[in-house]
Design a protein around this motif. Structure first.
Motif: not given
Length: 214
Positions: A56-83
């Motif tokens: 039972r794993c916590s949130f994968f760090m590697q989601n940030l360089n896969t699913t969220h890669r373009e938001d970080i690379r192109l838009r300079d943002r972390l875009f997730m509704p985590a409050g």
């Protein structure tokens, strides 16, 4: 993301084929969170009556360089509704190391010890907000990275506009809502005990993968 409609038939086929053990990659809190498909998959595995271990794993760090890669690379943002909720991020390289240890341990005593706990909580050593993660990105990448903290409707709309399928987006919402409500900040010691070392830090992760966002 785990897809119950694909995994259940695979599990049944595994039993027919004589598989003797299952190690399932699950998520933190899957035993209680009925929203995520991992809950139903864990229950299905239990019904097979095959020895199983749940990672039972916590949130994968590697989601940030896969699913969220373009938001970080192109838009300079972390875009997730985590409050402002905190998450105890885990590097998938640590998960792989744990899975290998469980699957390849050869002595009967070691096997018994590894399987005496049917589920392991795999987390990092610290829980961080996404604003704190953005600060780490800013430092390593030497450019401002911002955590935008969108509302859930905004997140759903923009993820759909980016081409992500609706079921996938809903699972993401479930995971980030868990963080939003402060339910993803568990810090466990299982990796330390299993691997005899500390988990990989998110600072090291960003440094190791920084070319993904340049």
């Amino acid at each position: 993301m785990a897809d119950i409609h694909k995994i259940i038939p695979a599990l049944n086929a595994a039993k027919r084929a004589g598989v003797e053990e299952i190690v399932f990659l699950s998520i933190i809190g899957a035993d209680k969170n009925r929203i995520v498909p991992h809950y139903a998959i864990e229950r299905a595995i239990e019904q097979l009556n095959i020895p199983a271990v749940f990672l039972r794993c916590s949130f994968f760090m590697q989601n940030l360089n896969t699913t969220h890669r373009e938001d970080i690379r192109l838009r300079d943002r972390l875009f997730m509704p985590a409050g402002n909720g905190k998450t105890s991020f885990i590097d998938v390289r640590d998960i792989a190391a744990v899975a290998v240890k469980i699957l390849t341990e050869v002595t009967d005593r070691a096997k018994a010890e590894l399987r005496s706990n049917r589920a392991y909580d795999l987390t990092g050593t610290v829980a961080l907000t996404y604003a704190e993660v953005a600060t780490i990105f800013t430092t390593v990448l030497s450019r401002p990275i911002h955590y935008t903290n969108p509302s859930i409707p905004t997140f759903i709309w923009q993820m759909l506009q980016q081409g992500f399928p609706l079921p996938f987006v809903f699972v993401m919402v479930g995971i980030y809502t868990t963080a939003r409500f402060g339910l993803a900040d568990l810090v466990a010691s299982d990796i330390q005990q299993l691997l005899n070392r500390s988990p990989i830090s998110i600072d090291r992760y960003v440094e190791d993968y920084q070319e993904c966002w340049l």
